[in-house]
Motif scaffolding. Structure first.
Motif, PDB file in Angstrom:
ATOM      1  N   LEU A  28     -89.439 -50.681 -30.684  1.00 28.80           N
ATOM      2  CA  LEU A  28     -88.792 -51.942 -31.028  1.00 28.80           C
ATOM      3  C   LEU A  28     -88.938 -52.242 -32.518  1.00 28.80           C
ATOM      4  N   VAL A  29     -90.116 -52.083 -33.056  1.00 28.09           N
ATOM      5  CA  VAL A  29     -90.349 -52.315 -34.485  1.00 28.09           C
ATOM      6  C   VAL A  29     -89.538 -51.326 -35.319  1.00 28.09           C
ATOM      7  N   SER A  31     -86.732 -49.803 -34.451  1.00 28.18           N
ATOM      8  CA  SER A  31     -85.303 -50.109 -34.358  1.00 28.18           C
ATOM      9  C   SER A  31     -84.932 -51.315 -35.211  1.00 28.18           C
ATOM     10  N   ILE A  32     -85.788 -52.326 -35.271  1.00 29.85           N
ATOM     11  CA  ILE A  32     -85.522 -53.473 -36.147  1.00 29.85           C
ATOM     12  C   ILE A  32     -85.522 -53.030 -37.611  1.00 29.85           C
ATOM     13  N   GLY A  33     -86.426 -52.164 -37.968  1.00 27.83           N
ATOM     14  CA  GLY A  33     -86.454 -51.623 -39.330  1.00 27.83           C
ATOM     15  C   GLY A  33     -85.204 -50.836 -39.662  1.00 27.83           C
ATOM     16  N   ILE A  35     -82.221 -51.202 -38.285  1.00 29.20           N
ATOM     17  CA  ILE A  35     -81.105 -52.147 -38.404  1.00 29.20           C
ATOM     18  C   ILE A  35     -81.130 -52.817 -39.780  1.00 29.20           C
ATOM     19  N   GLY A  36     -82.302 -53.187 -40.250  1.00 27.55           N
ATOM     20  CA  GLY A  36     -82.440 -53.752 -41.593  1.00 27.55           C
ATOM     21  C   GLY A  36     -82.024 -52.778 -42.667  1.00 27.55           C
TER      22      GLY A  36
END
Length: 168
Positions: A28-29, A31-33, A35-36
């Motif tokens: 999850l961490v 994937s958020i990175g 996307i950023g």
């Protein structure tokens, strides 16, 4: 009285599933990175495109300034003065088979406005003379910029303007 390995295993059974949750949190961490990172790349591409358009406008403005310096007498007599209109002779569109008529100033303006139409989206230009000082303005639609705060901007994009002044 030594303990066997089998007696230590029950304590390991209590921690089952914890590593799976840790892996899910890590994914999850990550994937958020990612996307950023993708958003950052998109912003960089937008800025690069805007910079390219501004460079093209600068080159086009200097092009007509050089043409006016070459034909100084016609420039000082106002033959190069032009207002913001659809590109004369091109109908606002790029014309690769532009036919040139008229004197040198008319040909220079036709070629210049055609180059603007071919290079910049919805490009327009003006040349304003005040004595021997000329103000050259090139504007175009920058549709990759979303400026919701500007009520004067057209619905299909933001108008970018490049202005330069030169003496002939």
């Amino acid at each position: 009285m030594t303990q066997s390995r089998f007696q230590q295993r029950p304590s390991l059974r209590k921690s089952r599933g914890v590593t799976l949750i840790e892996v899910l949190v890590a994914v999850l961490v990550l994937s958020i990175g990612l996307i950023g990172l993708a958003a950052l790349q998109a912003n960089a591409l937008q800025a690069n495109h805007s910079s390219y358009m501004r460079s093209q406008a600068t080159n086009l403005a200097y092009d007509i300034a050089d043409r006016m310096r070459t034909n100084r007498q016609a420039a000082l007599s106002g033959d190069y003065d032009t207002a913001f209109t659809d590109n004369e002779g091109t109908g606002g569109a790029c014309n690769p088979n532009l036919s040139l008529t008229g004197d040198l100033a008319d040909q220079d303006l036709a070629q210049w406005k055609n180059a603007i139409a071919c290079t910049l989206p919805a490009g327009q230009a003006s040349v304003f003379r005040n004595g021997d000082t000329f103000t050259i303005t090139v504007r175009w639609q920058e549709d990759r910029i979303d400026d919701d705060d500007d009520d004067d901007a057209p619905a299909d994009g933001y108008t970018e303007v490049f202005t330069t002044r030169t003496e002939i």
